[in-house]
Structure formats: C-alpha cells, structure tokens
Design a protein around this motif. Structure first.
Motif, PDB file in Angstrom:
ATOM      1  N   PRO A   1     110.428   5.056  -3.641  1.00 22.59           N
ATOM      2  CA  PRO A   1     110.011   6.336  -3.514  1.00 22.59           C
ATOM      3  C   PRO A   1     110.976   7.252  -3.925  1.00 22.59           C
ATOM      4  O   PRO A   1     110.592   8.578  -4.774  1.00 22.59           O
ATOM      5  CB  PRO A   1     109.899   6.723  -1.941  1.00 22.59           C
ATOM      6  N   VAL A   2     112.358   7.296  -3.551  1.00 21.86           N
ATOM      7  CA  VAL A   2     113.423   8.272  -4.309  1.00 21.86           C
ATOM      8  C   VAL A   2     113.463   8.198  -5.620  1.00 21.86           C
ATOM      9  O   VAL A   2     113.352   9.176  -6.393  1.00 21.86           O
ATOM     10  CB  VAL A   2     114.716   8.039  -3.507  1.00 21.86           C
ATOM     11  N   MET A   3     113.712   6.866  -6.108  1.00 19.15           N
ATOM     12  CA  MET A   3     113.883   6.638  -7.538  1.00 19.15           C
ATOM     13  C   MET A   3     112.740   6.815  -8.466  1.00 19.15           C
ATOM     14  O   MET A   3     112.889   7.084  -9.761  1.00 19.15           O
ATOM     15  CB  MET A   3     114.379   5.409  -7.845  1.00 19.15           C
ATOM     16  N   ARG A   4     111.522   6.752  -7.892  1.00 18.53           N
ATOM     17  CA  ARG A   4     110.212   7.161  -8.518  1.00 18.53           C
ATOM     18  C   ARG A   4     110.228   8.801  -9.005  1.00 18.53           C
ATOM     19  O   ARG A   4     110.048   9.148 -10.029  1.00 18.53           O
ATOM     20  CB  ARG A   4     108.838   6.745  -7.932  1.00 18.53           C
ATOM     21  N   THR A   5     110.645   9.308  -7.720  1.00 15.74           N
ATOM     22  CA  THR A   5     110.811  10.907  -8.168  1.00 15.74           C
ATOM     23  C   THR A   5     111.713  11.315  -9.132  1.00 15.74           C
ATOM     24  O   THR A   5     111.354  11.938 -10.051  1.00 15.74           O
ATOM     25  CB  THR A   5     111.058  11.545  -6.799  1.00 15.74           C
ATOM     26  N   VAL A   6     112.991  10.526  -9.010  1.00 17.32           N
ATOM     27  CA  VAL A   6     114.037  11.040 -10.218  1.00 17.32           C
ATOM     28  C   VAL A   6     113.208  10.424 -11.471  1.00 17.32           C
ATOM     29  O   VAL A   6     113.610  11.152 -12.343  1.00 17.32           O
ATOM     30  CB  VAL A   6     115.269  10.071  -9.832  1.00 17.32           C
ATOM     31  N   GLY A   7     112.438   9.242 -11.712  1.00 17.22           N
ATOM     32  CA  GLY A   7     112.292   9.091 -13.108  1.00 17.22           C
ATOM     33  C   GLY A   7     111.094   9.772 -13.452  1.00 17.22           C
ATOM     34  O   GLY A   7     111.250  10.086 -14.504  1.00 17.22           O
ATOM     35  N   ASP A   8     110.285  10.186 -12.663  1.00 17.99           N
ATOM     36  CA  ASP A   8     109.183  11.106 -13.015  1.00 17.99           C
ATOM     37  C   ASP A   8     110.000  12.592 -13.584  1.00 17.99           C
ATOM     38  O   ASP A   8     109.370  13.086 -14.366  1.00 17.99           O
ATOM     39  CB  ASP A   8     108.261  11.548 -11.811  1.00 17.99           C
ATOM     40  N   ALA A   9     111.178  12.888 -12.804  1.00 19.49           N
ATOM     41  CA  ALA A   9     111.707  14.179 -13.112  1.00 19.49           C
ATOM     42  C   ALA A   9     112.400  14.175 -14.594  1.00 19.49           C
ATOM     43  O   ALA A   9     112.184  15.046 -15.375  1.00 19.49           O
ATOM     44  CB  ALA A   9     112.777  14.510 -12.102  1.00 19.49           C
ATOM     45  N   MET A  10     112.812  13.022 -14.799  1.00 22.74           N
ATOM     46  CA  MET A  10     113.288  12.538 -16.031  1.00 22.74           C
ATOM     47  C   MET A  10     112.414  12.611 -17.201  1.00 22.74           C
ATOM     48  O   MET A  10     112.580  13.393 -18.274  1.00 22.74           O
ATOM     49  CB  MET A  10     114.146  11.285 -16.374  1.00 22.74           C
ATOM     50  N   THR A  11     111.289  12.048 -16.937  1.00 21.83           N
ATOM     51  CA  THR A  11     110.025  12.030 -17.872  1.00 21.83           C
ATOM     52  C   THR A  11     109.606  13.483 -18.274  1.00 21.83           C
ATOM     53  O   THR A  11     109.441  13.934 -19.281  1.00 21.83           O
ATOM     54  CB  THR A  11     109.129  10.934 -17.429  1.00 21.83           C
ATOM     55  N   SER A  12     109.595  14.058 -17.046  1.00 23.13           N
ATOM     56  CA  SER A  12     108.911  15.590 -17.216  1.00 23.13           C
ATOM     57  C   SER A  12     109.981  16.388 -17.750  1.00 23.13           C
ATOM     58  O   SER A  12     109.459  17.341 -18.607  1.00 23.13           O
ATOM     59  CB  SER A  12     108.611  16.157 -15.632  1.00 23.13           C
ATOM     60  N   ALA A  13     111.310  16.107 -17.689  1.00 18.52           N
ATOM     61  CA  ALA A  13     112.151  16.975 -18.444  1.00 18.52           C
ATOM     62  C   ALA A  13     112.176  16.703 -19.798  1.00 18.52           C
ATOM     63  O   ALA A  13     112.284  17.569 -20.849  1.00 18.52           O
ATOM     64  CB  ALA A  13     113.732  16.670 -18.061  1.00 18.52           C
ATOM     65  N   VAL A  14     112.056  15.546 -20.315  1.00 16.00           N
ATOM     66  CA  VAL A  14     111.801  15.268 -21.792  1.00 16.00           C
ATOM     67  C   VAL A  14     110.456  15.830 -22.353  1.00 16.00           C
ATOM     68  O   VAL A  14     110.523  16.384 -23.464  1.00 16.00           O
ATOM     69  CB  VAL A  14     111.690  13.566 -22.092  1.00 16.00           C
ATOM     70  N   MET A  15     109.562  15.567 -21.457  1.00 16.89           N
ATOM     71  CA  MET A  15     108.234  16.173 -21.995  1.00 16.89           C
ATOM     72  C   MET A  15     108.281  17.712 -22.157  1.00 16.89           C
ATOM     73  O   MET A  15     107.596  18.352 -23.133  1.00 16.89           O
ATOM     74  CB  MET A  15     107.114  15.737 -20.929  1.00 16.89           C
ATOM     75  N   TRP A  16     108.844  18.403 -20.978  1.00 14.52           N
ATOM     76  CA  TRP A  16     109.145  19.838 -21.239  1.00 14.52           C
ATOM     77  C   TRP A  16     110.021  20.198 -22.588  1.00 14.52           C
ATOM     78  O   TRP A  16     109.527  21.297 -23.068  1.00 14.52           O
ATOM     79  CB  TRP A  16     109.896  20.383 -19.754  1.00 14.52           C
ATOM     80  N   LEU A  17     110.901  19.445 -22.619  1.00 14.36           N
ATOM     81  CA  LEU A  17     111.715  19.639 -23.708  1.00 14.36           C
ATOM     82  C   LEU A  17     111.148  19.862 -25.378  1.00 14.36           C
ATOM     83  O   LEU A  17     110.886  20.642 -26.052  1.00 14.36           O
ATOM     84  CB  LEU A  17     112.836  18.725 -24.012  1.00 14.36           C
ATOM     85  N   PHE A  18     110.016  18.932 -25.284  1.00 12.43           N
ATOM     86  CA  PHE A  18     109.283  18.765 -26.618  1.00 12.43           C
ATOM     87  C   PHE A  18     107.798  19.329 -26.564  1.00 12.43           C
ATOM     88  O   PHE A  18     107.495  20.109 -27.582  1.00 12.43           O
ATOM     89  CB  PHE A  18     109.061  17.164 -26.780  1.00 12.43           C
ATOM     90  N   PHE A  19     107.373  19.479 -25.501  1.00 10.69           N
ATOM     91  CA  PHE A  19     105.881  20.033 -25.526  1.00 10.69           C
ATOM     92  C   PHE A  19     105.945  21.488 -25.099  1.00 10.69           C
ATOM     93  O   PHE A  19     104.805  22.222 -25.285  1.00 10.69           O
ATOM     94  CB  PHE A  19     104.899  19.192 -24.814  1.00 10.69           C
ATOM     95  N   ASP A  20     106.678  21.951 -24.178  1.00  7.69           N
ATOM     96  CA  ASP A  20     107.046  23.481 -24.003  1.00  7.69           C
ATOM     97  C   ASP A  20     107.955  24.049 -24.696  1.00  7.69           C
ATOM     98  O   ASP A  20     107.459  25.196 -25.111  1.00  7.69           O
ATOM     99  CB  ASP A  20     107.395  23.413 -22.439  1.00  7.69           C
ATOM    100  N   LEU A  21     109.017  23.652 -25.099  1.00  6.11           N
ATOM    101  CA  LEU A  21     109.788  24.110 -25.965  1.00  6.11           C
ATOM    102  C   LEU A  21     109.433  24.133 -27.515  1.00  6.11           C
ATOM    103  O   LEU A  21     109.807  24.895 -28.572  1.00  6.11           O
ATOM    104  CB  LEU A  21     111.418  23.807 -25.930  1.00  6.11           C
ATOM    105  N   GLY A  22     108.565  23.059 -27.600  1.00  2.00           N
ATOM    106  CA  GLY A  22     108.067  22.766 -29.028  1.00  2.00           C
ATOM    107  C   GLY A  22     109.270  22.579 -29.996  1.00  2.00           C
ATOM    108  O   GLY A  22     110.034  21.588 -29.930  1.00  2.00           O
ATOM    109  N   ALA A  23     109.183  23.261 -31.180  1.00  5.85           N
ATOM    110  CA  ALA A  23     110.141  23.054 -32.219  1.00  5.85           C
ATOM    111  C   ALA A  23     111.527  23.196 -31.876  1.00  5.85           C
ATOM    112  O   ALA A  23     112.278  22.618 -32.408  1.00  5.85           O
ATOM    113  CB  ALA A  23     109.550  23.848 -33.453  1.00  5.85           C
ATOM    114  N   LEU A  24     111.748  23.993 -30.945  1.00  2.61           N
ATOM    115  CA  LEU A  24     113.382  24.403 -30.370  1.00  2.61           C
ATOM    116  C   LEU A  24     113.719  23.176 -29.728  1.00  2.61           C
ATOM    117  O   LEU A  24     114.804  22.690 -30.053  1.00  2.61           O
ATOM    118  CB  LEU A  24     113.128  25.499 -29.685  1.00  2.61           C
ATOM    119  N   GLY A  25     112.677  22.525 -28.749  1.00  2.00           N
ATOM    120  CA  GLY A  25     113.127  21.429 -28.145  1.00  2.00           C
ATOM    121  C   GLY A  25     113.564  20.337 -29.116  1.00  2.00           C
ATOM    122  O   GLY A  25     114.583  19.453 -29.130  1.00  2.00           O
TER     123      GLY A  25
END
Length: 443
Positions: free
Chosen positions: A248-272
């Motif tokens: 449970p703990v590492m699933r949360t950490v892994g999901d956070a890593m994935t969310s960070a990468v997706m935020w970098l690309f899909f929220d920041l867009g070209a800047l990311g």
C-alpha cells in the motif's frame, strides 16, 4: 590513485576517443574491437591484478552519495531486464503497425486488408504483452540478485503480487469508487486482496525486505533445516509484510511518481518537455539516466488508462540532438581527421539511440556542441510535448524508435526529431563562431 595528468596524456593517443569521470571511475573511450587488446596489454605492463565486474562496481559505489547510490540501485535492477522490455516493446510496435487503422489503407488496418495474417498478429500481440504482464516476476528476480537474496524466491514474491486470485491492480481504482474492494480478515485486521499489476516500486521494496530476512535467517538457522525453513519463512513473512504495509505504501509512492511525470508533460506542456529534454543529457553524464526507467516502466504498465508515455520522444529528441551536434563538429573540424572520424561515427550512433560516444568523445570535450544539443533537444522535446506525442513501448531512443510510437503520433514524432536535429545543427555553427571560437581553434 592519482591521475591528474592522465586525461591530457590520453587525448594524445590516436585510438582514444575520449575520457571522463563517472561514478568514482576514470573511464577512457576506445574504438570498437580494440578494448580487449588494450586491456590485456595494460594488465601485462602494469602487473595489475584483475577484478570482477561486481568488485569494480562495489569499489566505485563507495565514492557515491546516498542519492547516487539509490539511483544506481534502481538502474542495476532494470538494466538486466531491459532486453526483455525492449523485445516486448518492439513486438508491440510491430503489432501496432499491423493493427493501426488507416496507416496503409483508408479506414482499414493491414490485418483487415489481409485476414490471413490475423493469427500472426494475435500471436505477436500476445508475445508483446508477456513482458509487461509478468513484469513483477522479472523485477523480483533481478532485485533479489542485486540485494543478495535467492533470485528464484524474488521471482516467487513477484508472482504472488500478481496472482490471479487477487483483484487486478488495474481495477483497484474503480473498485475503490464502487466500494467493492475484496479484503482478507487477519485476526480482525482488514487487508486489501488486491494485486500489484502495473507497479514497479512495491515489488522492488518487497524483495529487498525478503533478501534481508533470508540472509538473517541463513545466519541463525541450523544447517539441517536451513534449506527448508529459511525459504518458507522468507516468503511467508515477506508476503504478510507486502500486503499489510509495503504494498500500500509503495503503491502510493509509485502513483505519485507517475503523477509527477504526467503533470510535467500534460500540465506544464511544452515547458515540461523543454525541462526534461534539457535535463536528460545531464543525467547521462552521471549515468543516472537508467533510473528513469522506473517511472517509464510504471507508465507503460498502465498504458490502457494513460494512453502512452510522453517521455520516450523527449529522450529521442535529446539523443538525436547530441548526434546532430557531433555531426556539425565533423564539418567544423576540417583539418582534424581524428575528430572528424570520431564525430561522424558517434553522431550516427546517437541517432540510433547510443549517445555516450557523442557526448564524451566530442560534445563535452568542446563544450559548445553540448550546449547547442541541450537547447536543440529541448526545443524538439517542447514541440513533441505540445502536440502530445506518446509511445506505447520502450525501445531504441533514436530515429528508428518511431516503431515504438502510437500510430497516430508517428508523423509528429519524426517532425519533433527533425526539429531537434535542425535546431542543434544551426545552433552548433552559431556557437562555433561565438562562444566556441577558442575551442574551435584547437581542432
């Protein structure tokens, strides 16, 4: 050992393509096919004793800081299984070509146009999914090797975490919303009966603890029952810890890593994309780029929900930019036959996804081509992120990596790579006449 004069002396040798410091080691780049001969001659002249690859790694690791050691460990886990992931990825790319609508025929795929290859396509699709479907088993085996556990027990832990009796990890999010998550009752404690498909970190940490437990048990268990009791307790205790705490703990950490990468690309867009494209070659210098496979693998393991990974094209743009910078140096080094030879070979190699010869043998040596490649690769990556180019698998991060891209993104992938190459080529020539005049004069 001191080697303050070695870098300068090494540059004077025709066979030497470059040198650099990495992970506490002074490394010299030699031409293909001669490294074994040079090594044998060196050992004889220096009367040196030979060390195994593991001994060298251990010695180098002593000079790393904690963050470097962590990233190196992640890289060590994934490097052995990369061939399996690359093979699965390329098969997935072939399957995409066979089944993509409108790629070769209007509103029709190759399989629909030629039904006789339908079974072949189905077999290729099955083979392409196997590596990712059973990824925790591969990771478990590799992780146990790294931490000194029994590899087959690591594979067992990975298999337990994706056992078919468990709810699939892919269905966990919806089950939470629907309040239909199944549970075990451990003496009044409710434990989610959910698998860890599509995850990376939970199995790495679980097998790390299994390895620690197994080694401790080997020390205290009588030899007569060691081979029976130690594997039993190692697997049983690790399984309980995994479903109670680690998972449970590492699933949360892994999901956070994935969310960070997706935020970098899909929220920041070209800047990311620009940030990632500029940062990646800097990680290559330290050897830490292999650790990025962790996030990439987790994204691809969830491709059905995420649609694809945005990082592959960014790395491809960064790699092709390094190749373009090296090839620009080939044209600039009119009177240096050795540099022209190294630049041409390493430039083509970078376009195929192997950038170390271009980075260390040419671009970093002159500095201004490396700066140009950072900018050009970042521009190409920014464009790719802006138009949302996504990959469906891992593979060679160069021009030929187009086979790993979603069919509807293939054209934009090629456009992104061309932008990175052209921009880098132009910027390298501009820098050669401005900030790189002193370095250019040395060619």
């Amino acid at each position: 050992m001191r080697y303050s004069v070695a870098p300068t002396a090494a540059k004077q040798i025709d066979l030497v393509k470059g040198n650099f410091n990495n992970g506490g080691q002074f490394q010299i780049i030699l031409g293909t096919g001669i490294v074994d001969n040079v090594y044998a001659e060196f050992v004889q002249l220096a009367h040196a004793s030979e060390s195994t690859k593991e001994e060298v790694k251990l010695e180098a690791a002593q000079k790393m800081n904690p963050v470097q050691k962590l990233l190196k460990t992640l890289a060590d886990v994934f490097v052995p299984i990369l061939p399996a992931l690359v093979a699965s990825g390329l098969l997935m790319g072939i399957n995409n070509i066979l089944t993509a609508q409108g790629m070769f025929f209007p509103d029709k795929s190759l399989v629909e146009a030629y039904p006789q290859i339908a079974d072949l396509a189905a077999m290729i699709n099955m083979a392409s999914n196997a590596g990712f479907t059973f990824l925790p088993v591969l990771i478990g085996f590799s992780t146990a090797q790294i931490f000194g556990g029994t590899p087959i027990l690591g594979a067992v832990i990975g298999a337990i975490m994706i056992h078919p009796d468990l709810m699939s990890g892919y269905d966990y999010g919806q089950a939470l919303l629907d309040n239909t998550v199944p549970y075990w009752n451990f003496f009044g404690l409710a434990v989610a009966k959910v698998g860890y498909q599509g995850t990376v970190l939970p199995v790495i940490v679980a097998v790390f603890f299994m390895s620690v437990i197994e080694k401790r048990l080997h020390k205290v268990m009588p030899a007569m029952i060691d081979n029976i009791v130690t594997p039993l307790l190692s697997v049983l205790i690790t399984t309980a810890l995994t479903f109670l705490f680690i998972g449970p703990v590492m699933r949360t950490v892994g999901d956070a890593m994935t969310s960070a990468v997706m935020w970098l690309f899909f929220d920041l867009g070209a800047l990311g994309g620009l940030i990632y494209g500029i940062t990646y070659p800097l990680l290559v210098i330290t050897g830490m780029h292999h650790s990025l496979v962790t996030a990439e693998t987790q994204i691809l393991a969830n491709i059905e929900t995420l649609g694809g990974s945005p990082t592959f094209v960014v790395v491809a743009c960064a790699n092709c930019a390094q190749g373009a910078a090296a090839l620009a140096v080939m044209f600039l080094a009119k009177h240096n036959a050795k540099m022209r030879s190294v630049a041409s070979a390493s430039g083509v190699s970078a376009w195929l996804g192997i950038t170390e010869p271009a980075i260390f043998g040419v671009n970093l040596k002159l500095r201004f081509p490396f700066y140009a490649a950072l900018i050009g690769g970042g521009i190409g990556a920014a464009y790719a992120t802006m138009v949302q180019v996504l990959s469906v698998s891992q593979g060679p991060c160069g021009i030929i990596g187009v086979i790993c891209i979603r069919p509807d993104c293939m054209l934009q992938f090629l456009v992104s790579v061309v932008i990175a190459i052209v921009c880098t080529f132009i910027i390298t020539f501009v820098f050669a006449k401005t900030i790189g005049r002193k370095q250019l004069a040395t060619l």
